[in-house]
Scaffold this motif. Structure first.
Motif, PDB file in Angstrom:
ATOM      1  N   ILE A 293      72.358 186.868  67.958  1.00  0.00           N
ATOM      2  CA  ILE A 293      72.437 188.012  68.869  1.00  0.00           C
ATOM      3  C   ILE A 293      73.849 188.151  69.437  1.00  0.00           C
ATOM      4  CG2 ILE A 293      71.616 188.882  71.084  1.00  0.00           C
ATOM      5  CD1 ILE A 293      68.873 187.796  70.388  1.00  0.00           C
ATOM      6  N   ILE A 294      74.491 187.014  69.770  1.00  0.00           N
ATOM      7  CA  ILE A 294      75.855 187.057  70.293  1.00  0.00           C
ATOM      8  C   ILE A 294      76.815 187.615  69.252  1.00  0.00           C
ATOM      9  CG2 ILE A 294      77.778 185.634  71.102  1.00  0.00           C
ATOM     10  CD1 ILE A 294      75.624 183.792  72.352  1.00  0.00           C
TER      11      ILE A 294
ATOM     12  N   GLU B  44      80.377 192.030  67.545  1.00  0.00           N
ATOM     13  CA  GLU B  44      80.787 192.919  66.450  1.00  0.00           C
ATOM     14  C   GLU B  44      80.600 194.385  66.817  1.00  0.00           C
ATOM     15  OE1 GLU B  44      78.617 191.486  63.047  1.00  0.00           O
ATOM     16  OE2 GLU B  44      80.206 190.077  62.516  1.00  0.00           O
ATOM     17  N   LYS B  45      79.496 194.717  67.502  1.00  0.00           N
ATOM     18  CA  LYS B  45      79.255 196.119  67.844  1.00  0.00           C
ATOM     19  C   LYS B  45      80.131 196.592  68.993  1.00  0.00           C
ATOM     20  CE  LYS B  45      74.786 197.166  66.122  1.00  0.00           C
ATOM     21  NZ  LYS B  45      73.761 198.167  66.302  1.00  0.00           N
TER      22      LYS B  45
ATOM     23  N   TRP C  17      74.726 177.661  83.269  1.00  0.00           N
ATOM     24  CA  TRP C  17      75.136 178.864  82.556  1.00  0.00           C
ATOM     25  C   TRP C  17      75.475 178.519  81.114  1.00  0.00           C
ATOM     26  CZ3 TRP C  17      80.503 179.450  81.301  1.00  0.00           C
ATOM     27  CH2 TRP C  17      81.340 178.493  81.868  1.00  0.00           C
ATOM     28  N   LYS C  18      75.598 179.537  80.293  1.00  0.00           N
ATOM     29  CA  LYS C  18      75.830 179.348  78.862  1.00  0.00           C
ATOM     30  C   LYS C  18      77.168 179.963  78.481  1.00  0.00           C
ATOM     31  CE  LYS C  18      72.390 179.339  75.549  1.00  0.00           C
ATOM     32  NZ  LYS C  18      71.336 179.982  74.738  1.00  0.00           N
ATOM     33  N   LYS C  19      77.912 179.228  77.635  1.00  0.00           N
ATOM     34  CA  LYS C  19      79.228 179.664  77.183  1.00  0.00           C
ATOM     35  C   LYS C  19      79.203 179.748  75.659  1.00  0.00           C
ATOM     36  CE  LYS C  19      82.511 176.647  78.051  1.00  0.00           C
ATOM     37  NZ  LYS C  19      83.676 175.931  78.594  1.00  0.00           N
ATOM     38  N   ALA C  20      79.838 180.793  75.107  1.00  0.00           N
ATOM     39  CA  ALA C  20      79.896 180.973  73.666  1.00  0.00           C
ATOM     40  C   ALA C  20      81.343 181.053  73.206  1.00  0.00           C
ATOM     41  CB  ALA C  20      79.159 182.239  73.255  1.00  0.00           C
ATOM     42  N   TYR C  21      81.683 180.246  72.203  1.00  0.00           N
ATOM     43  CA  TYR C  21      82.983 180.316  71.548  1.00  0.00           C
ATOM     44  C   TYR C  21      82.806 181.138  70.279  1.00  0.00           C
ATOM     45  CZ  TYR C  21      84.582 176.482  74.514  1.00  0.00           C
ATOM     46  OH  TYR C  21      84.936 175.701  75.588  1.00  0.00           O
ATOM     47  N   VAL C  22      83.464 182.284  70.216  1.00  0.00           N
ATOM     48  CA  VAL C  22      83.341 183.193  69.076  1.00  0.00           C
ATOM     49  C   VAL C  22      84.627 183.118  68.261  1.00  0.00           C
ATOM     50  CG1 VAL C  22      83.022 185.588  68.384  1.00  0.00           C
ATOM     51  CG2 VAL C  22      81.831 184.705  70.398  1.00  0.00           C
TER      52      VAL C  22
END
Length: 99
Positions: free
Chosen positions: A42-43, A48-49, A80-85
């Motif tokens: 989902i991330i 991308e969108k 909390w949640k962290k995302a590395y893209v």
């Protein structure tokens, strides 16, 4: 298909720190604070969108809330949640022009 409103519920904000700025320059990685319910797929779709870039990989970390002393009380901040893209080569994400 994910609606535009739902995309903003997934990505809260870019997480800007010393470590994230170094990763951005060297490895083309962008760091986001994300919803606790979101997953890698989902991330990836949301980034991308919203930003019209190609995502190569997403890594997620759940961050524990810090304990703080306030007088005699101990206050615990929220988890909390962290995302590395990781973006593909040749892709670049500039927050100043996208918002």
């Amino acid at each position: 298909m994910i609606s535009k409103d739902r995309l903003f519920d997934i990505l809260y904000s870019p997480h800007i720190s010393e470590k994230s700025s170094i990763l951005s320059e060297k490895n083309n990685k962008i760091t986001f604070k994300v919803s606790f319910r979101s997953n890698k797929h989902i991330i990836k779709l949301a980034v991308e969108k919203l930003f019209s870039v190609d995502v190569q990989k997403v890594n997620i970390i759940c961050m524990k809330g810090k304990k703080k002393n306030k007088g005699k009380k101990i206050i615990v901040r929220n988890n909390w949640k962290k995302a590395y893209v990781t973006l593909k080569k040749g892709q670049k994400l500039d927050f100043m022009n996208n918002f």
